[in-house]
Each structure stands twice: as structure tokens, then as C-alpha cells.
Enzyme design. Structure first.
Site, PDB file in Angstrom:
ATOM      1  N   TYR A  40       4.284   6.380  10.367  1.00 32.83           N
ATOM      2  CA  TYR A  40       3.428   5.230  10.026  1.00 32.83           C
ATOM      3  C   TYR A  40       4.205   4.241   9.150  1.00 32.83           C
ATOM      4  O   TYR A  40       4.185   3.033   9.400  1.00 32.83           O
ATOM      5  CB  TYR A  40       2.160   5.697   9.299  1.00 32.83           C
ATOM      6  CG  TYR A  40       1.094   4.630   9.186  1.00 32.83           C
ATOM      7  CD1 TYR A  40      -0.051   4.677   9.979  1.00 32.83           C
ATOM      8  CD2 TYR A  40       1.218   3.563   8.297  1.00 32.83           C
ATOM      9  CE1 TYR A  40      -1.038   3.701   9.883  1.00 32.83           C
ATOM     10  CE2 TYR A  40       0.250   2.576   8.200  1.00 32.83           C
ATOM     11  CZ  TYR A  40      -0.878   2.653   8.996  1.00 32.83           C
ATOM     12  OH  TYR A  40      -1.851   1.674   8.905  1.00 32.83           O
ATOM     13  N   LYS A  58       1.681  -0.373  15.074  1.00 33.57           N
ATOM     14  CA  LYS A  58       3.101  -0.439  15.429  1.00 33.57           C
ATOM     15  C   LYS A  58       3.540  -1.687  16.201  1.00 33.57           C
ATOM     16  O   LYS A  58       4.723  -2.021  16.210  1.00 33.57           O
ATOM     17  CB  LYS A  58       3.480   0.790  16.283  1.00 33.57           C
ATOM     18  CG  LYS A  58       3.575   2.056  15.492  1.00 33.57           C
ATOM     19  CD  LYS A  58       4.813   2.048  14.617  1.00 33.57           C
ATOM     20  CE  LYS A  58       4.681   2.997  13.457  1.00 33.57           C
ATOM     21  NZ  LYS A  58       4.817   2.448  12.148  1.00 33.57           N
ATOM     22  N   HIS A 106       0.843  -1.204   0.000  1.00 34.98           N
ATOM     23  CA  HIS A 106       0.000   0.000   0.000  1.00 34.98           C
ATOM     24  C   HIS A 106       0.872   1.245   0.000  1.00 34.98           C
ATOM     25  O   HIS A 106       1.828   1.338   0.760  1.00 34.98           O
ATOM     26  CB  HIS A 106      -0.910   0.020   1.241  1.00 34.98           C
ATOM     27  CG  HIS A 106      -2.068  -0.932   1.134  1.00 34.98           C
ATOM     28  ND1 HIS A 106      -3.157  -0.875   1.969  1.00 34.98           N
ATOM     29  CD2 HIS A 106      -2.315  -1.940   0.265  1.00 34.98           C
ATOM     30  CE1 HIS A 106      -4.024  -1.821   1.632  1.00 34.98           C
ATOM     31  NE2 HIS A 106      -3.525  -2.485   0.608  1.00 34.98           N
ATOM     32  N   TYR A 114      -9.034   5.236   7.913  1.00 32.56           N
ATOM     33  CA  TYR A 114      -9.117   5.608   9.324  1.00 32.56           C
ATOM     34  C   TYR A 114     -10.152   6.727   9.404  1.00 32.56           C
ATOM     35  O   TYR A 114      -9.938   7.806   8.828  1.00 32.56           O
ATOM     36  CB  TYR A 114      -7.765   6.120   9.834  1.00 32.56           C
ATOM     37  CG  TYR A 114      -6.727   5.044  10.030  1.00 32.56           C
ATOM     38  CD1 TYR A 114      -6.013   4.528   8.952  1.00 32.56           C
ATOM     39  CD2 TYR A 114      -6.438   4.557  11.304  1.00 32.56           C
ATOM     40  CE1 TYR A 114      -5.047   3.542   9.141  1.00 32.56           C
ATOM     41  CE2 TYR A 114      -5.461   3.573  11.501  1.00 32.56           C
ATOM     42  CZ  TYR A 114      -4.775   3.071  10.412  1.00 32.56           C
ATOM     43  OH  TYR A 114      -3.821   2.095  10.599  1.00 32.56           O
ATOM     44  N   PRO A 116      -3.493  -0.124  19.029  1.00 29.01           N
ATOM     45  CA  PRO A 116      -3.249  -0.536  17.642  1.00 29.01           C
ATOM     46  C   PRO A 116      -3.440   0.553  16.573  1.00 29.01           C
ATOM     47  O   PRO A 116      -3.153   0.304  15.402  1.00 29.01           O
ATOM     48  CB  PRO A 116      -4.250  -1.676  17.428  1.00 29.01           C
ATOM     49  CG  PRO A 116      -5.280  -1.519  18.481  1.00 29.01           C
ATOM     50  CD  PRO A 116      -4.643  -0.810  19.630  1.00 29.01           C
TER      51      PRO A 116
HETATM   52  P1  RFL Z   1       2.897 -12.118  21.389  1.00 25.83           P
HETATM   53  O1  RFL Z   1       2.484 -12.237  19.958  1.00 25.83           O
HETATM   54  O2  RFL Z   1       1.864 -11.806  22.397  1.00 25.83           O
HETATM   55  O3  RFL Z   1       3.632 -13.481  21.768  1.00 25.83           O
HETATM   56  C1  RFL Z   1       3.972 -13.801  23.104  1.00 25.83           C
HETATM   57  C2  RFL Z   1       3.959 -15.296  23.229  1.00 25.83           C
HETATM   58  O4  RFL Z   1       4.399 -15.682  24.531  1.00 25.83           O
HETATM   59  C3  RFL Z   1       3.594 -16.750  24.981  1.00 25.83           C
HETATM   60  N1  RFL Z   1       3.651 -16.843  26.452  1.00 25.83           N
HETATM   61  C4  RFL Z   1       4.396 -17.745  27.116  1.00 25.83           C
HETATM   62  N2  RFL Z   1       5.216 -18.703  26.705  1.00 25.83           N
HETATM   63  C5  RFL Z   1       5.819 -19.484  27.650  1.00 25.83           C
HETATM   64  N3  RFL Z   1       5.614 -19.325  28.984  1.00 25.83           N
HETATM   65  C6  RFL Z   1       4.791 -18.367  29.442  1.00 25.83           C
HETATM   66  N4  RFL Z   1       4.557 -18.224  30.748  1.00 25.83           N
HETATM   67  C7  RFL Z   1       4.141 -17.521  28.490  1.00 25.83           C
HETATM   68  N5  RFL Z   1       3.273 -16.477  28.600  1.00 25.83           N
HETATM   69  C8  RFL Z   1       2.991 -16.086  27.356  1.00 25.83           C
HETATM   70  C9  RFL Z   1       2.214 -16.393  24.447  1.00 25.83           C
HETATM   71  O5  RFL Z   1       1.352 -17.522  24.396  1.00 25.83           O
HETATM   72  C10 RFL Z   1       2.560 -15.856  23.073  1.00 25.83           C
HETATM   73  O6  RFL Z   1       2.535 -16.855  22.078  1.00 25.83           O
HETATM   74  O7  RFL Z   1       4.065 -11.025  21.556  1.00 25.83           O
HETATM   75  P2  RFL Z   1       5.217 -10.592  20.535  1.00 25.83           P
HETATM   76  O8  RFL Z   1       5.893 -11.783  19.932  1.00 25.83           O
HETATM   77  O9  RFL Z   1       5.984  -9.583  21.268  1.00 25.83           O
HETATM   78  O10 RFL Z   1       4.449  -9.889  19.318  1.00 25.83           O
HETATM   79  C11 RFL Z   1       3.743  -8.694  19.504  1.00 25.83           C
HETATM   80  C12 RFL Z   1       2.552  -8.631  18.561  1.00 25.83           C
HETATM   81  O11 RFL Z   1       1.810  -9.816  18.657  1.00 25.83           O
HETATM   82  C13 RFL Z   1       1.653  -7.429  18.879  1.00 25.83           C
HETATM   83  O12 RFL Z   1       2.419  -6.296  19.206  1.00 25.83           O
HETATM   84  C14 RFL Z   1       0.767  -7.051  17.673  1.00 25.83           C
HETATM   85  O13 RFL Z   1      -0.164  -8.049  17.417  1.00 25.83           O
HETATM   86  C15 RFL Z   1       0.059  -5.738  17.948  1.00 25.83           C
HETATM   87  N6  RFL Z   1      -0.899  -5.366  16.899  1.00 25.83           N
HETATM   88  C16 RFL Z   1      -0.494  -4.772  15.723  1.00 25.83           C
HETATM   89  N7  RFL Z   1       0.814  -4.585  15.488  1.00 25.83           N
HETATM   90  C17 RFL Z   1       1.220  -4.076  14.303  1.00 25.83           C
HETATM   91  O14 RFL Z   1       2.434  -3.901  14.090  1.00 25.83           O
HETATM   92  N8  RFL Z   1       0.352  -3.750  13.287  1.00 25.83           N
HETATM   93  C18 RFL Z   1      -0.971  -3.918  13.458  1.00 25.83           C
HETATM   94  O15 RFL Z   1      -1.722  -3.657  12.505  1.00 25.83           O
HETATM   95  C19 RFL Z   1      -1.444  -4.412  14.708  1.00 25.83           C
HETATM   96  N9  RFL Z   1      -2.737  -4.630  14.891  1.00 25.83           N
HETATM   97  C20 RFL Z   1      -2.242  -5.643  17.067  1.00 25.83           C
HETATM   98  C21 RFL Z   1      -3.144  -5.257  16.038  1.00 25.83           C
HETATM   99  C22 RFL Z   1      -2.697  -6.303  18.191  1.00 25.83           C
HETATM  100  C23 RFL Z   1      -4.009  -6.563  18.323  1.00 25.83           C
HETATM  101  N10 RFL Z   1      -4.388  -7.244  19.513  1.00 25.83           N
HETATM  102  C24 RFL Z   1      -5.252  -8.321  19.589  1.00 25.83           C
HETATM  103  C25 RFL Z   1      -3.601  -7.033  20.726  1.00 25.83           C
HETATM  104  C26 RFL Z   1      -4.468  -5.534  16.137  1.00 25.83           C
HETATM  105  C27 RFL Z   1      -4.905  -6.171  17.274  1.00 25.83           C
HETATM  106  C28 RFL Z   1      -6.358  -6.432  17.320  1.00 25.83           C
HETATM  107  C1  PHB Z   2      -5.389  -4.646  11.053  1.00 25.02           C
HETATM  108  O1  PHB Z   2      -5.472  -4.875   9.837  1.00 25.02           O
HETATM  109  O2  PHB Z   2      -5.648  -5.504  11.893  1.00 25.02           O
HETATM  110  C2  PHB Z   2      -4.963  -3.309  11.517  1.00 25.02           C
HETATM  111  C3  PHB Z   2      -4.525  -2.377  10.589  1.00 25.02           C
HETATM  112  C4  PHB Z   2      -4.153  -1.116  11.018  1.00 25.02           C
HETATM  113  C5  PHB Z   2      -4.201  -0.803  12.363  1.00 25.02           C
HETATM  114  C6  PHB Z   2      -4.635  -1.747  13.295  1.00 25.02           C
HETATM  115  C7  PHB Z   2      -5.016  -3.005  12.864  1.00 25.02           C
HETATM  116  O3  PHB Z   2      -3.852   0.442  12.758  1.00 25.02           O
END
Ligand code: RFL
Ligand code: PHB
Length: 391
Positions: free
Chosen positions: A384, A298, A72, A201, A294
Site C-alpha cells: 500500500y 494504485k 498519513h 476501509y 481503486p
Molecule cells: P488519465 O488520467 O485517464 O489521462 C488520460 C488522458 O488522455 C486523454 N485522451 C486523449 N487525448 C488525445 N487523444 C485521444 N484520442 C485521447 N483519448 C483520451 C484523456 O482525456 C485523459 O485526459 O490516465 P493517466 O494519465 O494514465 O492517469 C491514470 C490515473 O488517472 C488513474 O489511474 C487514477 O485516477 C486511478 N485512481 C486512483 N489511483 C491512485 O493512485 N490512488 C487512488 O486513490 C485512486 N483512486 C482512481 C481512484 C480512479 C478513479 N476513477 C474514476 C477511475 C478513484 C477513482 C474514483
Molecule cells: C480516494 O480518496 O479517492 C481514494 C482513496 C483510497 C482508495 C481509493 C480512492 O483506495
């Protein structure tokens, strides 16, 4: 057991770190509470910065991403009656990619499996020991309930916001900052072609809405809701009606096409930073050390940037006994963490409505500014689309 690095958590941070270390010939053991199927199915982030894509590609993880991901040039920012496109490529020469975290996770899982990576899924009672020595250890119960102890030169907590690593840094050493926002997101996944070519957005008096996507056939959409919102009160019809209102169905002929909703959940919005990201032989990376709301897309990119810094630092420590990289890790990583923390807070507070009408005026003024001043637009675009890994 003994290895070089124990990694707690097989999310994107943990698996990518094991991959980067593996590329340097460094052995690691990964432990994870969930099953592989569970971590690969967890729907989360969707946007990768250009530098995240370049890094994945440089270590052999870019092939499917380039083929199936969608590049994009920018995003749309809108409010009732107006929609503006911010073209990041024109503004700062960088683009972003739509490629779900589920897909990044699957690519990592396959690559680590092919490399023979030792990963213990479905463990319990993970505990960290002796981090103030240079022989730290992690103990856990494996999926059959057997006690396991793994000693190493370093332990890396990639265990997200609920893992035990954060707690292994003594309270006398750490400092934390945080904010809970007074709203949440209702996220839905729908089997319908996106109604837009790039993400929208939307600021709206009813609350923020975001139109994102996962593929040509799958849309990802979000609505600002009350923090204690009950998914049960959000029927599919109510969701589509509210998305149509907030995203401007009918505005200048634009139409939102509804479709079957396959997943719905409520996500809290939080900022959190913990310093330092290293204590002795324990290092923190990704959500274990910091959470961003989110709105700036980031979280995943920050997790990738952390491990991109940490992997060469650990390699220098293990191969050359050179401590400069590990000594600088926390301070270097935190510069970017705070930049992204500010950007995510800024996007969040610009776009989410509050009960205070003064806020609404400031938000609209800010939206008009970032969509009409190229200096302001460049600031948004630079953040971004992503700052360089070593920012
Ligand atoms: P994770 O992915 O949470 O992985 C951590 C892992 O550790 C495990 N764990 C354990 N393992 C062993 N022993 C224990 N005691 C443990 N406790 C926990 C867990 O089961 C898990 O598998 O962290 P990590 O690797 O640091 O990754 C971070 C990302 O997952 C997170 O920052 C992103 O998903 C955030 N996020 C977004 N980030 C972006 O860059 N772009 C996005 O568009 C974006 N959209 C989002 C998001 C996060 C969202 N949610 C649900 C929080 C959208 C959403 C909806
Ligand atoms: C997503 O596609 O899940 C998404 C995209 C942009 C954001 C947050 C989540 O800022």
C-alpha cells in the site's frame, strides 16, 4: 511539425512525462481531447505513495503538496464490531499522502505552462502512424478543426483506458488480461470535515465502504453498489444512512458526521493489463496500458512509476542513441504493474461482499490475519505504501 516526443493525453502520466523530459531538455508536444479546465476538475485518485511524493518533489512539484497535502501513517481496516489501525511507518518505515489528483493535475498544468510546453487541448481524431519506423507521427484536428501532423522520434500513449494508443499495437503482438468485478463504487464528495484522521476501509455484510478525504473540509466516501446501480436511486439521505451502517456509526462512540453532497457518481471496477508496453517507437504508460480497481489506491501511482522509468530511457535514446532503457522499459514496468495488479485484486476481493457465504468467511479470516499478524500486516503495508519505483 517535428518534435522529439509526441505525448497523447494530458492526464497525470502525460503531463508528468512532458515535465520529466523538459527537465532533461527534451522537447515534446502533448495532445489532449478534453479542455484544460475539464482535466483539472476531474475528481479521481486521492492517495500518493511516499515514492510518488519524493519524485514530484525532486522535480519541483512538491511545494504545494507538502504544504496542503496531509501525510498519513497508515489506514484503518474494520468489520462490524472491530476497527484496527495499520501503521505503515511502524511496519515498513513509509507513509502515504492525501493530495487529490485534481491538485496534482493543477500543479503539473501550471509548471508546464511556466515552461512554455506546447499542449493542444480539445483535439479530435487523434491517430498514430508509422510506429514501426523511427519517424512515427501523430495526426489530429486541432480545436479549430485544422489538420495537424507531428512527427517525432517516439510517441507515448498516455491516453487512458479509452484512447487510441492501445489499438496501435497490432493484435498479433499484444496480449491482454482482465477481469470485470461484479460490483461498482458509488463515489461521493461532501462538504464536511472528515470524521476520521486516516482512511477507513470497511468490510460489512451490506457491502464495502471507504471513508477518504480531500482536505480538512472535504470528505470523499465510497459505497460498494451493484454494477448497474442508478445514481438516481441513491438520495443523499440513503447514502449517509448506508455509510453510517457500514462504517460503524456508534461503534465505540465513533460518529459519522453527514454534510452536503456536491458530487455523486458510479465507477466500474476492473483489472486490465496489456503487454508489451512498447511496440517499435510507440510506448504506453499509465491507464493506457493497465487498469486496477481503486481499492489499493494504485492507479495514479502506477502511472507515475511508468513515466519515471520511461523518461530516462527516452532521454538516453534521444541524447546518446542508447537503446538499453527503451528496450528494457516494458519488462521492467510490467514487474511493478503485475505486483500492483495482484495487490489491488487482493484488497478488492478481501473487502467486497459477494452472494457466496463461503467468501464472507474467508474474507473475515483474512482480515483477522492482516490485523493480528505483523508479518501479514507488513505485506499489506509494503504494497500500500508503495514499492520502490524500480521494483
Ligand atoms: P488519465 O488520467 O485517464 O489521462 C488520460 C488522458 O488522455 C486523454 N485522451 C486523449 N487525448 C488525445 N487523444 C485521444 N484520442 C485521447 N483519448 C483520451 C484523456 O482525456 C485523459 O485526459 O490516465 P493517466 O494519465 O494514465 O492517469 C491514470 C490515473 O488517472 C488513474 O489511474 C487514477 O485516477 C486511478 N485512481 C486512483 N489511483 C491512485 O493512485 N490512488 C487512488 O486513490 C485512486 N483512486 C482512481 C481512484 C480512479 C478513479 N476513477 C474514476 C477511475 C478513484 C477513482 C474514483
Ligand atoms: C480516494 O480518496 O479517492 C481514494 C482513496 C483510497 C482508495 C481509493 C480512492 O483506495
Amino acid at each position: 511539425m517535428r518534435t522529439e516526443v509526441v505525448i497523447i493525453g494530458a492526464g497525470p502520466a502525460g503531463l508528468l512525462l512532458s515535465h520529466l523530459l523538459g527537465e532533461e531538455g527534451i522537447e515534446s508536444v502533448v495532445v489532449e481531447t478534453r479542455s484544460r479546465e475539464y482535466v483539472e476538475a476531474r475528481v479521481r485518485a486521492g492517495i500518493l505513495e511516499g515514492s510518488t511524493v519524493d519524485l514530484l518533489e525532486s522535480v519541483g512539484l512538491g511545494e504545494r503538496l507538502r504544504r496542503e497535502g496531509d501525510e498519513h501513517r497508515g489506514i484503518y481496516l474494520q468489520w462490524p464490531g472491530e476497527r484496527h489501525h495499520l501503521d505503515f511507518v511502524d511496519l515498513v518505515g513509509r507513509s502515504v499522502w492525501v493530495y487529490g489528483q485534481t491538485e496534482v493535475q493543477k500543479d503539473l498544468g501550471r509548471a508546464r505552462e511556466a515552461a512554455g510546453q506546447e499542449i493542444h487541448y480539445e483535439v479530435s481524431e487523434t491517430a498514430v502512424h508509422d510506429v514501426e519506423s523511427d519517424r512515427p507521427a501523430v495526426t489530429f484536428l486541432d480545436r479549430d478543426g485544422r489538420e495537424v501532423r507531428v512527427e517525432a522520434r517516439a510517441v507515448v500513449g498516455c491516453d487512458g483506458s479509452f484512447g487510441p494508443s492501445r489499438g496501435a499495437v497490432p493484435a498479433t503482438v499484444k496480449q491482454t488480461w482482465g477481469r470485470d468485478y461484479p460490483y461498482a463504487w458509488l463515489g461521493v464528495l461532501a462538504d464536511v470535515a472528515p470524521s476520521t484522521d486516516e482512511l477507513i476501509y470497511a468490510w460489512h455484510p451490506n457491502g464495502f465502504a471507504l471513508h477518504s478525504m480531500r482536505s480538512e473540509h472535504v470528505s470523499r466516501l465510497y459505497l460498494q453498489v451493484e454494477p448497474d446501480a442508478d445514481v438516481g436511486t441513491w438520495s443523499d439521505d440513503r447514502i449517509w444512512d448506508e455509510l453510517a451502517t457500514r462504517l460503524g456509526h456508534g461503534q465505540d462512540g465513533w460518529q459519522l458526521t453527514p454534510g452536503p453532497i456536491t458530487e455523486k457518481n458510479v465507477l466500474p471496477m476492473r483489472s486490465f493489463v496489456m503487454e508489451p508496453m512498447r511496440h517499435g517507437s510507440l510506448f504506453l504508460a499509465g491507464d493506457a496500458a493497465h487498469i486496477v480497481p481503486p481499492t489499493g489506491a494504485k492507479g495514479l501511482n502506477l502511472a507515475v512509476a511508468d513515466v519515471a522509468l520511461l523518461a530516462p530511457a527516452l532521454t538516453a535514446l534521444l541524447r546518446k542513441n542508447d537503446e538499453r532503457g527503451v528496450d528494457a522499459y516494458s519488462e521492467t514496468a510490467l514487474r511493478r504493474v503485475w505486483r500492483c495488479t495482484h495487490f489491488s485484486w487482493w484488497m478488492t476481493t478481501m473487502l467486497h461482499t459477494s452472494p457466496d457465504p463461503f467468501d464472507a468467511q474467508l474474507q473475515q479470516s483474512q482480515l483477522r490475519w492482516v490485523t493480528s499478524s505483523s508479518a501479514a500486516a507488513r505485506g499489506l503495508a509494503e504494497n500500500y505504501a508503495g514499492l520502490p519505483i524500480g521494483f
